[in-house]
Design a protein around this motif. Sequence first.
Motif, mmCIF file in Angstrom:
data_model
loop_
_atom_site.group_PDB
_atom_site.id
_atom_site.type_symbol
_atom_site.label_atom_id
_atom_site.label_comp_id
_atom_site.label_asym_id
_atom_site.label_seq_id
_atom_site.Cartn_x
_atom_site.Cartn_y
_atom_site.Cartn_z
ATOM 1 N N LYS A 67 0.805 -1.220 0.000
ATOM 2 C CA LYS A 67 0.000 0.000 0.000
ATOM 3 C C LYS A 67 0.841 1.275 0.000
ATOM 4 O O LYS A 67 0.367 2.350 0.391
ATOM 5 C CB LYS A 67 -0.962 0.012 1.197
ATOM 6 N N SER A 70 -0.618 4.108 -2.574
ATOM 7 C CA SER A 70 -1.794 4.800 -2.036
ATOM 8 C C SER A 70 -1.403 5.653 -0.838
ATOM 9 O O SER A 70 -1.957 6.742 -0.627
ATOM 10 C CB SER A 70 -2.879 3.798 -1.646
ATOM 11 N N MET A 73 0.077 8.928 -2.148
ATOM 12 C CA MET A 73 -0.964 9.848 -2.596
ATOM 13 C C MET A 73 -1.690 10.477 -1.407
ATOM 14 O O MET A 73 -2.051 11.661 -1.446
ATOM 15 C CB MET A 73 -1.956 9.117 -3.506
ATOM 16 N N GLN A 74 -1.881 9.704 -0.346
ATOM 17 C CA GLN A 74 -2.512 10.232 0.855
ATOM 18 C C GLN A 74 -1.629 11.294 1.510
ATOM 19 O O GLN A 74 -2.115 12.339 1.963
ATOM 20 C CB GLN A 74 -2.780 9.104 1.851
ATOM 21 N N GLU A 119 0.619 1.312 -10.578
ATOM 22 C CA GLU A 119 -0.329 1.833 -9.591
ATOM 23 C C GLU A 119 -0.264 3.356 -9.524
ATOM 24 O O GLU A 119 -1.299 4.030 -9.413
ATOM 25 C CB GLU A 119 -0.037 1.238 -8.215
ATOM 26 N N LEU A 120 0.934 3.895 -9.579
ATOM 27 C CA LEU A 120 1.075 5.344 -9.474
ATOM 28 C C LEU A 120 0.463 6.047 -10.679
ATOM 29 O O LEU A 120 -0.175 7.102 -10.536
ATOM 30 C CB LEU A 120 2.551 5.714 -9.331
ATOM 31 N N SER A 122 -2.070 5.008 -12.300
ATOM 32 C CA SER A 122 -3.515 4.920 -12.096
ATOM 33 C C SER A 122 -4.010 5.986 -11.122
ATOM 34 O O SER A 122 -4.927 6.760 -11.432
ATOM 35 C CB SER A 122 -3.877 3.524 -11.570
ATOM 36 N N LEU A 123 -3.399 6.043 -9.940
ATOM 37 C CA LEU A 123 -3.874 6.967 -8.916
ATOM 38 C C LEU A 123 -3.570 8.423 -9.271
ATOM 39 O O LEU A 123 -4.365 9.318 -8.976
ATOM 40 C CB LEU A 123 -3.246 6.606 -7.567
ATOM 41 N N ARG A 126 -6.013 9.521 -12.015
ATOM 42 C CA ARG A 126 -7.337 9.656 -11.411
ATOM 43 C C ARG A 126 -7.447 10.977 -10.651
ATOM 44 O O ARG A 126 -8.483 11.665 -10.696
ATOM 45 C CB ARG A 126 -7.587 8.485 -10.457
ATOM 46 N N SER A 127 -6.370 11.355 -9.968
ATOM 47 C CA SER A 127 -6.358 12.615 -9.231
ATOM 48 C C SER A 127 -6.472 13.812 -10.170
ATOM 49 O O SER A 127 -7.215 14.761 -9.906
ATOM 50 C CB SER A 127 -5.067 12.715 -8.408
#
Length: 270
Positions: A67, A70, A73-74, A119-120, A122-123, A126-127
């Motif tokens: 994780k 994610s 990004m948080q 993954e990065l 994707s996130l 999306r942001s």
Amino acid sequence: MDWTKKTVLITGGGSGIGKEITRLMIERGAHVIVATLMPEEIAELEQDLPREPGKLTGIAIDLTADKAVSGLMQTLAEKSLSPDILVNNAGSGLLGSHKDLDTRKIRNVLDLNIQALTELCSLFSRSLIDRKQAGSILNVASIGAFVPVPHLAAYSASKHYVLAFTHALAHELAPYNIHVGALCPGITRTKIYDTMGLKAENQTKGSISDRIDAFSMDANKVALCAIHAIEKRKRQALPGINHMVTFFRILPPRFTSWFMYKFAEGRNVS
């Protein structure tokens, strides 16, 4: 491009190519967020790089951890940071006969080169879409993306993935005004030499590392190519004479892998 209005997230931005990209972007006035494994690299950046006209934010993180992406990004959200450019630079490799390599190290290479990058993308995209903001993604692949490389089998395969993924993702994100491109450097004189089992100096004459070093590039030249690729929204960028490697695409993979195998056959690693 007005870099003073850009906020850039660079993974692996504490050393090598990533550090040079960080330096050039800060000099141009961008706010650069560096995500790197080593906290000491952040301290070195803060000491060595000019804080003005751009700014530097460092985040120490292991992108292969569960994780982690994610979590990154948080962290950005908590710090009220909204990057509009992503440079997926973090990567690693292993040199040697695949059957002899530590499988845990192979997993770590693939997690970093493929899973974290995917993954990065994707996130991050999306942001941008949620904020209705245009942006850019630059994925750092390699000239190894064009050629199957014996003794670097897993590494070159991971870079094949990065290049194919980049081309496909570019079409998906184009309607949102998010540009996606790939930087494909050759062997560059950075710390990755040690990670891959190469030595930047004192190579045995005629060894694999000696031969590779003869074709290696300076990190600054590669970083300049990265800056240009983002500014010109290039889909695929190869610094210097590395653009010639695309010639291998017209040859059968069986031949190119044989050629690369013969190049290294009978040579010591270093």
